[in-house]
Design an enzyme around this catalytic site. Structure first.
Site, PDB file in Angstrom:
ATOM      1  N   TYR A  65       0.851  -1.191   0.000  1.00 33.27           N
ATOM      2  CA  TYR A  65       0.000   0.000   0.000  1.00 33.27           C
ATOM      3  C   TYR A  65       0.883   1.235   0.000  1.00 33.27           C
ATOM      4  O   TYR A  65       1.835   1.306   0.775  1.00 33.27           O
ATOM      5  CB  TYR A  65      -0.918   0.022   1.228  1.00 33.27           C
ATOM      6  CG  TYR A  65      -2.366  -0.054   0.826  1.00 33.27           C
ATOM      7  CD1 TYR A  65      -2.928   0.969   0.057  1.00 33.27           C
ATOM      8  CD2 TYR A  65      -3.160  -1.144   1.162  1.00 33.27           C
ATOM      9  CE1 TYR A  65      -4.237   0.899  -0.356  1.00 33.27           C
ATOM     10  CE2 TYR A  65      -4.473  -1.216   0.749  1.00 33.27           C
ATOM     11  CZ  TYR A  65      -5.012  -0.191  -0.012  1.00 33.27           C
ATOM     12  OH  TYR A  65      -6.304  -0.263  -0.431  1.00 33.27           O
ATOM     13  N   GLU A  67      -0.458   4.805  -0.582  1.00 35.38           N
ATOM     14  CA  GLU A  67      -1.242   6.018  -0.829  1.00 35.38           C
ATOM     15  C   GLU A  67      -0.397   7.254  -0.501  1.00 35.38           C
ATOM     16  O   GLU A  67       0.421   7.236   0.416  1.00 35.38           O
ATOM     17  CB  GLU A  67      -2.520   6.007   0.019  1.00 35.38           C
ATOM     18  CG  GLU A  67      -3.547   5.040  -0.534  1.00 35.38           C
ATOM     19  CD  GLU A  67      -4.795   4.956   0.315  1.00 35.38           C
ATOM     20  OE1 GLU A  67      -4.816   5.532   1.406  1.00 35.38           O
ATOM     21  OE2 GLU A  67      -5.742   4.291  -0.134  1.00 35.38           O
ATOM     22  N   ASP A 242      -6.405  14.802 -24.166  1.00 38.51           N
ATOM     23  CA  ASP A 242      -6.446  13.383 -23.821  1.00 38.51           C
ATOM     24  C   ASP A 242      -5.801  12.621 -24.974  1.00 38.51           C
ATOM     25  O   ASP A 242      -6.416  12.404 -26.011  1.00 38.51           O
ATOM     26  CB  ASP A 242      -7.908  12.973 -23.624  1.00 38.51           C
ATOM     27  CG  ASP A 242      -8.062  11.502 -23.280  1.00 38.51           C
ATOM     28  OD1 ASP A 242      -7.054  10.767 -23.319  1.00 38.51           O
ATOM     29  OD2 ASP A 242      -9.195  11.094 -22.970  1.00 38.51           O
ATOM     30  N   THR A 271      -3.679   6.999 -21.622  1.00 36.11           N
ATOM     31  CA  THR A 271      -3.548   5.619 -21.164  1.00 36.11           C
ATOM     32  C   THR A 271      -2.113   5.213 -21.484  1.00 36.11           C
ATOM     33  O   THR A 271      -1.416   5.902 -22.230  1.00 36.11           O
ATOM     34  CB  THR A 271      -4.480   4.659 -21.936  1.00 36.11           C
ATOM     35  OG1 THR A 271      -4.143   4.744 -23.325  1.00 36.11           O
ATOM     36  CG2 THR A 271      -5.945   5.028 -21.755  1.00 36.11           C
ATOM     37  N   ARG A 280      -1.647  -1.889 -18.820  1.00 36.43           N
ATOM     38  CA  ARG A 280      -2.944  -1.235 -18.743  1.00 36.43           C
ATOM     39  C   ARG A 280      -2.920  -0.201 -17.622  1.00 36.43           C
ATOM     40  O   ARG A 280      -2.725  -0.557 -16.457  1.00 36.43           O
ATOM     41  CB  ARG A 280      -4.011  -2.306 -18.468  1.00 36.43           C
ATOM     42  CG  ARG A 280      -5.448  -1.857 -18.523  1.00 36.43           C
ATOM     43  CD  ARG A 280      -6.367  -3.048 -18.722  1.00 36.43           C
ATOM     44  NE  ARG A 280      -6.132  -3.619 -20.039  1.00 36.43           N
ATOM     45  CZ  ARG A 280      -6.630  -3.119 -21.180  1.00 36.43           C
ATOM     46  NH1 ARG A 280      -7.426  -2.080 -21.160  1.00 36.43           N
ATOM     47  NH2 ARG A 280      -6.336  -3.674 -22.329  1.00 36.43           N
TER      48      ARG A 280
END
Ligand SMILES: *Cc1c(COP(=O)(O)O)cnc(C)c1O
Length: 478
Positions: A65, A67, A242, A271, A280
């Site tokens: 984790y 964050e 984008d 992306t 991905r």
């Protein structure tokens, strides 16, 4: 690549281990490779990542984790994730010449959501979600959204229309971007089907958006981002680009000067798995002005970063810095041109009459069939595509009149321009032999069709020969 035989047997061992726990997953994973290898993949948003990129995703970096941001984590022990995120962001900044890169977004949608909130936070006094007594944006009611939009100052977003090639995340109702903003869209010129910058400028003057979104999923042409920025500046709007679809062409320096969005946009989202050939995921590039707000993407709209995917982004970006990747990107564009020419020669109509990026959008209406029928007929003939609206589509968004093609994936397999001409021949052959069946009312069906067995077999054989000549991950056997 180092010792492919050893790598193959390592993967075999890994899949054996997975199969001991859940054999159906090991089997589906093997089968997916067989299927990907066996068909002509012309889905414009897909690609094949390299084995190093794929392998980087399968590790214990997933178990951490992290964050927060590098050096400012809400969890202890993030030193290795800090390295991963730092390297990925460093590569992204250098490769794209960006002032700031945020590599945490889990997907393109997440990157756009991060960017929208960052722009709002930067330009507008935004209320805290906690005022609404909800845990996250997903818990907001319609009434809450109405209140929120009002509290933002009823901000407006101008993006490309869906049928001209825009994306759902550019302010359309099924996506949260259509709830955050009042949205209007710009289209293309009805005659040329090209972007009309003057019409867009006039629309911007009238609508006065906070944000103009440039970028597309199905527009087969390049965009002049210098002009886009000029339009945004003329109405005091933020320009967000984008580049999800064409990031690989920017990275590979096919799009340079005014076609490179990074020097002109305030914020660029992307992306990483489409033409960029990475894992991905998503990414946001920004000017220094927007960086502090973009950095709050987690925890504002993102959960813990996917450290294993950030690592794979770093590997993919390292690949994209090479001369080989530049050649790849140029080949993607050359192959699209060859595919378009091959189709035009064989009587297939193309939206805008051609391409100068990686996308070719066929308008199959002249064959008397819908996009849906064309997509299905091509699929059973060994050619994987997706149906797509064309501007002012008479068949609507479900059946459509278009089929979108793209060259990033086949180019990764080493397809050349003469191969693309052969692909065009197969596609045209299938379209010419597909006829709609007649409904009970005596009208042509929009979904059912007949395809002659000969045409189907010719295409299947042709597709098999082409994929056989350009194996995916040659030498890799599982
Ligand atoms: C593909 C795409 C996205 C969404 O990406 P996901 O990773 O599927 O969320 C966003 N914007 C554009 C223009 C795209 O083409």
């Amino acid at each position: 690549m180092s010792d492919l035989q050893a790598i193959s047997s390592a993967y075999q061992t890994l899949l054996g281990m997975i199969g001991e726990v859940e054999p159906r997953i090991a089997q589906a994973t093997r089968q997916e490779l067989t299927d990907q290898r066996g068909s002509l993949k012309l889905i414009a948003s897909e690609n094949y990542a390299s084995l190093p990129v794929l392998a980087t995703m399968g590790t214990w970096l997933s178990d951490k984790y992290a964050e927060g941001t590098v050096g400012h984590r809400f969890y202890a022990g993030c030193q290795n994730v800090d390295t991963v995120e730092t390297v990925a962001a460093e590569h992204a900044r250098e490769l794209f010449g960006a002032e700031y890169a945020y590599v945490q977004p889990h997907s393109g949608i997440d990157a756009n959501l991060t960017a929208y909130w960052a722009i709002l936070a930067n330009r507008v006094e935004t209320p805290a979600l906690s005022e609404f007594g909800v845990r996250g944006v997903a818990d907001l009611s319609e009434q809450d959204w109405e209140t929120l939009r009002h509290r933002f100052g009823d901000q407006r977003l101008l993006g490309m229309s869906l049928d001209a090639g825009g994306h759902l995340t550019h302010g359309f109702r099924p996506n949260v971007s259509g709830k955050m903003f009042h949205q209007r869209s710009y289209g293309t010129d009805p005659e040329t089907q090209l972007l009309d910058y003057d019409a867009l400028a006039a629309q911007a003057r009238e609508f006065k958006p906070l944000i103009i979104v440039a970028g597309y999923s199905a527009y087969p042409r390049r965009v002049n981002f210098a002009k886009m920025r000029e339009i945004a500046d003329s109405v005091g709007a933020v320009l967000m680009v984008d580049m999800a679809h064409f990031a690989g062409l920017v990275a590979g320096k096919v799009f340079t000067g005014e076609e490179d969005p990074v020097p002109y946009a305030h914020v660029v989202t992307t992306t990483t798995h489409k033409s960029l050939r990475g894992p991905r995921g998503g990414m946001v590039l920004a000017t220094e002005e927007f960086a502090p707000s973009v950095d709050r993407g987690c925890p504002l709209v993102l959960g813990g970063p996917l450290s294993h995917v950030m690592a794979a982004k770093a590997v993919a970006l390292a690949e994209a810095r090479t001369e080989a990747f530049r050649t790849y990107a140029q080949n993607v564009a050359d192959n699209a041109k060859a595919l378009a020419e091959g189709l035009l020669t064989r009587g297939v109509n193309l939206v805008t009459g051609g391409t100068d990026n990686h996308i070719v959008l066929m308008d199959v209406g002249s064959f008397g069939i819908t996009g849906r029928q064309a997509e299905a007929a091509l699929l059973e003939s060994g050619i994987v595509t997706n149906r797509n609206s064309v501007p002012n589509d008479p068949n609507g968004a479900w059946y459509t009149s278009g089929v979108r093609l793209g060259t990033p994936a086949l180019t990764s397999r080493g397809f050349t321009t003469s191969d693309m001409d052969a692909v065009a021949d197969l596609i045209a052959g299938v379209l010419k032999h597909t006829v709609p069946t007649t409904t009970a009312k005596g009208e042509p069906s929009k979904a059912k069709y007949d395809l002659s067995a000969d045409a189907r077999q010719t295409s299947l054989d042709g597709a098999a020969a082409l994929v056989g000549a350009h194996p995916l991950y040659p030498g890799f056997e599982i």
